[in-house]
Design an enzyme around this catalytic site. Structure first.
Site, PDB file in Angstrom:
ATOM      1  N   TYR A 133       0.837  -1.198   0.000  1.00  0.00           N
ATOM      2  CA  TYR A 133       0.000   0.000   0.000  1.00  0.00           C
ATOM      3  C   TYR A 133       0.882   1.263   0.000  1.00  0.00           C
ATOM      4  O   TYR A 133       0.819   2.080  -0.901  1.00  0.00           O
ATOM      5  CB  TYR A 133      -0.893   0.063   1.253  1.00  0.00           C
ATOM      6  CG  TYR A 133      -2.061  -0.891   1.311  1.00  0.00           C
ATOM      7  CD1 TYR A 133      -2.471  -1.631   0.207  1.00  0.00           C
ATOM      8  CD2 TYR A 133      -2.788  -1.029   2.500  1.00  0.00           C
ATOM      9  CE1 TYR A 133      -3.562  -2.490   0.297  1.00  0.00           C
ATOM     10  CE2 TYR A 133      -3.883  -1.880   2.590  1.00  0.00           C
ATOM     11  CZ  TYR A 133      -4.265  -2.618   1.488  1.00  0.00           C
ATOM     12  OH  TYR A 133      -5.344  -3.460   1.590  1.00  0.00           O
ATOM     13  N   SER A 134       1.709   1.429   1.035  1.00  0.00           N
ATOM     14  CA  SER A 134       2.423   2.688   1.247  1.00  0.00           C
ATOM     15  C   SER A 134       3.434   2.968   0.137  1.00  0.00           C
ATOM     16  O   SER A 134       4.044   2.050  -0.414  1.00  0.00           O
ATOM     17  CB  SER A 134       3.177   2.661   2.576  1.00  0.00           C
ATOM     18  OG  SER A 134       2.302   2.368   3.632  1.00  0.00           O
ATOM     19  N   SER A 166       6.350  -4.864   4.738  1.00  0.00           N
ATOM     20  CA  SER A 166       6.759  -5.864   5.736  1.00  0.00           C
ATOM     21  C   SER A 166       6.794  -7.248   5.098  1.00  0.00           C
ATOM     22  O   SER A 166       5.826  -7.668   4.453  1.00  0.00           O
ATOM     23  CB  SER A 166       5.778  -5.887   6.914  1.00  0.00           C
ATOM     24  OG  SER A 166       5.769  -4.642   7.551  1.00  0.00           O
ATOM     25  N   GLU A 249     -12.608 -10.041  15.265  1.00  0.00           N
ATOM     26  CA  GLU A 249     -12.151  -9.389  16.495  1.00  0.00           C
ATOM     27  C   GLU A 249     -10.982  -8.446  16.190  1.00  0.00           C
ATOM     28  O   GLU A 249      -9.986  -8.855  15.625  1.00  0.00           O
ATOM     29  CB  GLU A 249     -11.718 -10.484  17.481  1.00  0.00           C
ATOM     30  CG  GLU A 249     -11.560 -10.023  18.901  1.00  0.00           C
ATOM     31  CD  GLU A 249     -10.217  -9.390  19.186  1.00  0.00           C
ATOM     32  OE1 GLU A 249     -10.211  -8.301  19.785  1.00  0.00           O
ATOM     33  OE2 GLU A 249      -9.184  -9.967  18.797  1.00  0.00           O
ATOM     34  N   GLU A 375      -0.920  10.384  15.590  1.00  0.00           N
ATOM     35  CA  GLU A 375      -1.606  11.644  15.249  1.00  0.00           C
ATOM     36  C   GLU A 375      -2.925  11.357  14.532  1.00  0.00           C
ATOM     37  O   GLU A 375      -3.950  11.993  14.808  1.00  0.00           O
ATOM     38  CB  GLU A 375      -0.706  12.527  14.359  1.00  0.00           C
ATOM     39  CG  GLU A 375       0.479  13.151  15.071  1.00  0.00           C
ATOM     40  CD  GLU A 375       1.619  12.160  15.324  1.00  0.00           C
ATOM     41  OE1 GLU A 375       1.640  11.074  14.704  1.00  0.00           O
ATOM     42  OE2 GLU A 375       2.487  12.472  16.164  1.00  0.00           O
TER      43      GLU A 375
HETATM   44  C1  LIG Z   1       6.769  -1.439  11.322  1.00  0.00           C
HETATM   45  C2  LIG Z   1       6.007  -0.923  10.147  1.00  0.00           C
HETATM   46  C3  LIG Z   1       5.491  -1.830   9.236  1.00  0.00           C
HETATM   47  C4  LIG Z   1       4.809  -1.362   8.117  1.00  0.00           C
HETATM   48  N1  LIG Z   1       4.349  -2.289   7.208  1.00  0.00           N
HETATM   49  C5  LIG Z   1       3.720  -1.868   6.100  1.00  0.00           C
HETATM   50  C6  LIG Z   1       3.309  -2.799   5.095  1.00  0.00           C
HETATM   51  O1  LIG Z   1       3.498  -4.018   5.232  1.00  0.00           O
HETATM   52  N2  LIG Z   1       2.716  -2.341   3.969  1.00  0.00           N
HETATM   53  C7  LIG Z   1       2.486  -1.017   3.775  1.00  0.00           C
HETATM   54  O2  LIG Z   1       1.915  -0.675   2.737  1.00  0.00           O
HETATM   55  N3  LIG Z   1       2.882  -0.090   4.692  1.00  0.00           N
HETATM   56  C8  LIG Z   1       3.497  -0.487   5.840  1.00  0.00           C
HETATM   57  N4  LIG Z   1       3.911   0.441   6.774  1.00  0.00           N
HETATM   58  C9  LIG Z   1       3.761   1.858   6.474  1.00  0.00           C
HETATM   59  C10 LIG Z   1       2.758   2.566   7.371  1.00  0.00           C
HETATM   60  O3  LIG Z   1       1.441   2.239   7.006  1.00  0.00           O
HETATM   61  C11 LIG Z   1       3.044   4.065   7.221  1.00  0.00           C
HETATM   62  O4  LIG Z   1       4.353   4.303   7.719  1.00  0.00           O
HETATM   63  C12 LIG Z   1       2.057   4.905   7.977  1.00  0.00           C
HETATM   64  O5  LIG Z   1       0.776   4.839   7.381  1.00  0.00           O
HETATM   65  C13 LIG Z   1       2.505   6.377   8.025  1.00  0.00           C
HETATM   66  O6  LIG Z   1       2.801   6.860   6.768  1.00  0.00           O
HETATM   67  P1  LIG Z   1       4.183   7.608   6.459  1.00  0.00           P
HETATM   68  O7  LIG Z   1       5.285   6.770   7.012  1.00  0.00           O
HETATM   69  O8  LIG Z   1       4.209   7.904   4.996  1.00  0.00           O
HETATM   70  O9  LIG Z   1       4.141   8.940   7.286  1.00  0.00           O
HETATM   71  P2  LIG Z   1       3.346  10.272   6.903  1.00  0.00           P
HETATM   72  O10 LIG Z   1       1.940   9.930   6.561  1.00  0.00           O
HETATM   73  O11 LIG Z   1       4.139  11.019   5.907  1.00  0.00           O
HETATM   74  O12 LIG Z   1       3.363  11.028   8.271  1.00  0.00           O
HETATM   75  C14 LIG Z   1       4.477  11.781   8.744  1.00  0.00           C
HETATM   76  C15 LIG Z   1       4.063  12.462  10.036  1.00  0.00           C
HETATM   77  O13 LIG Z   1       2.995  13.382   9.775  1.00  0.00           O
HETATM   78  C16 LIG Z   1       1.871  13.074  10.601  1.00  0.00           C
HETATM   79  N5  LIG Z   1       0.624  13.274   9.866  1.00  0.00           N
HETATM   80  C17 LIG Z   1       0.330  12.863   8.622  1.00  0.00           C
HETATM   81  N6  LIG Z   1      -0.930  13.205   8.297  1.00  0.00           N
HETATM   82  C18 LIG Z   1      -1.450  13.831   9.376  1.00  0.00           C
HETATM   83  C19 LIG Z   1      -2.727  14.411   9.669  1.00  0.00           C
HETATM   84  N7  LIG Z   1      -3.728  14.396   8.779  1.00  0.00           N
HETATM   85  N8  LIG Z   1      -2.912  14.963  10.891  1.00  0.00           N
HETATM   86  C20 LIG Z   1      -1.903  14.980  11.818  1.00  0.00           C
HETATM   87  N9  LIG Z   1      -0.663  14.451  11.586  1.00  0.00           N
HETATM   88  C21 LIG Z   1      -0.449  13.889  10.385  1.00  0.00           C
HETATM   89  C22 LIG Z   1       2.023  11.607  10.952  1.00  0.00           C
HETATM   90  O14 LIG Z   1       1.345  11.283  12.138  1.00  0.00           O
HETATM   91  C23 LIG Z   1       3.528  11.486  11.089  1.00  0.00           C
HETATM   92  O15 LIG Z   1       3.933  11.898  12.348  1.00  0.00           O
HETATM   93  C24 LIG Z   1       4.609   0.020   7.910  1.00  0.00           C
HETATM   94  C25 LIG Z   1       5.127   0.931   8.824  1.00  0.00           C
HETATM   95  C26 LIG Z   1       5.818   0.473   9.923  1.00  0.00           C
HETATM   96  C27 LIG Z   1       6.376   1.481  10.894  1.00  0.00           C
END
Ligand SMILES: Cc1cc2nc3c(=O)[nH]c(=O)nc-3n(C[C@H](O)[C@H](O)[C@H](O)COP(=O)(O)OP(=O)(O)OC[C@H]3O[C@@H](n4cnc5c(N)ncnc54)[C@H](O)[C@@H]3O)c2cc1C
Length: 391
Positions: A133-134, A166, A249, A375
């Protein structure tokens, strides 16, 4: 107010505990394998996880929440809760994305051919799935994703990049969200597909986290062909399929059961090594706070589970459980570091190491990011829970 389980659920808990005692290796070995919640980083851990999941399949528990027609046993929410609680407390290797969302989505939106092809191999733990996804520019705002899929005859051709995948280095199949209509509003041009991770043009590169572990990856796609028969659900409706909420669940109890175990471990360590507490007397009261955290959080999780059991759909309540559980995990890890003082920086195998808490401490950082950041959870609680305006 009555805090108890039905007799049959308690009997089931006993059965789960007996199974764990028989089928899981001793605790020290589980920890050595990085077994907290099934952290799969290398082939050995992967084989360990898959081996255990095959045992769960043989017992009929791997997909226990699924309807019987798809190989599950249609277990009640309370049975699922107890099962998740006991497995997490024991540090059993868990977390199977095929079971968690690929299968449920296919049950709802898949074709007959897709169900026959993919579901049995998910429930038997023959295929391992990762979630794509990401992207570098799409995390919290996932609907901004840009990885393109363009129709070409019987196939789609995918180009782009995913990140934080992951287990992508160990997965057989990828559950990928692609942009199929770049001109539509962003939520309306996304399509889900099932991608063979060995397809030509797929490059998986490791991302090493700050604990030095290889759990997630970057994945690049260069003209990757995916048969159109592997589109999951409707084209351009992927966003809505991703939000699929089957009645499983989802209380977040695992964080609290695992946290309880960790508080017990730290308490036992403090008792066994009184010199540590003499050096850092404040840790006594910190540990008391952590014990309260675990009890409070467990009630947050029970609230979600009991709402589901009554046919309600938890929303901000689930966010509160996720938020508190992940931040509590960090507090417990920090308390451990305070207890060990300078020894806390030593990793497994270092001279003078008492116990490796550093890996868990570093790993706990990701809990407040994965599956929706703190957040984002606070935003949900503020708007949907408290009715406050959007920030
Ligand atoms: C251990 C781990 C495993 C993961 N595994 C997967 C996986 O298997 N597949 C996959 O697709 N993704 C995976 N992810 C990704 C994860 O879903 C994203 O890291 C997460 O959704 C945050 O996105 P970002 O890292 O792009 O941060 P961003 O969205 O860029 O956020 C950066 C900062 O801005 C803040 N922020 C962003 N938007 C807002 C808002 N609207 N209001 C307030 N604050 C905001 C956030 O809280 C954060 O502090 C994984 C992440 C981790 C840490």
């Amino acid at each position: 107010m009555r805090f108890s389980y039905e007799a049959d659920v308690e009997a089931f808990r006993k059965e789960v505990r007996e199974f764990i005692t028989k089928e899981l290796p001793p605790e020290e070995e589980r920890l050595r394998r990085g077994g907290e919640g099934g952290f799969r980083t290398n082939k050995e851990e992967y084989d360990y996880t898959m081996g255990f999941q095959k045992k769960l399949h043989a017992k009929g528990w791997l997909a226990m929440a699924w309807p019987k027609e798809y190989g599950g046993s249609g277990a009640s929410h309370m049975r699922q809760l107890v099962y998740n609680e006991e497995m997490a407390y024991a540090g059993a290797p868990s977390g199977n994305m095929g079971i968690q969302w690929v299968g449920p989505c296919l049950m709802l939106y898949g074709t007959t051919e897709q169900k026959q092809r993919f579901i049995p191999r998910i429930t038997s733990a023959d295929d391992w799935w990762c979630t794509l996804y990401s992207e570098p520019g799409a995390g919290s705002d996932l609907a901004s994703l840009q990885t393109r899929a363009v129709r070409d005859g019987d196939d789609y051709i995918i180009n782009g990049q995913k990140i934080w995948t992951s287990g992508g280095h160990l997965a057989d199949w990828g559950w990928i969200a692609t942009r199929t209509d770049p001109d539509a509003p962003k939520h309306k041009g996304i399509t889900l597909m099932m991608l063979d991770m060995k397809s030509p043009g797929v490059t998986v590169r490791p991302l090493i986290n700050m604990a030095g572990r290889h759990g997630f990856n970057e994945v690049f796609f260069e003209d990757v062909r995916v048969p159109a028969t592997q589109v999951a659900g409707e084209v351009n409706r992927g966003w809505y399929h991703m939000a699929v909420a089957l009645d499983f669940e989802r209380s977040g109890i695992q964080a609290y059961a695992g946290g309880r175990k960790n508080v017990e471990r730290l308490t036992n360590l403090a008792k066994a090594r009184p010199e540590l507490l003499r050096q850092r007397p404040n840790v006594r009261t910190e540990l008391a706070d952590r014990a309260i955290d675990v009890n409070v959080g467990t009630l947050l999780a029970y609230r979600v589970a009991t709402m589901q059991a009554r046919g309600m759909v938890p929303n901000h309540e689930a966010s509160a459980s996720k938020l508190f559980g992940s931040e509590m995990g960090q507090r417990i890890a920090l308390t451990g570091m305070h207890l060990l003082a300078m020894h806390g920086e030593l990793r497994e195998g270092s001279r003078g190491e008492i116990v490796d808490l550093a890996t868990g401490y570093l790993g706990s950082a990701s809990g407040t990011i994965a599956a929706g950041t703190s957040e984002i959870q606070r935003g949900i609680i503020a708007t949907r829970g408290l009715g406050l305006p959007r920030g």
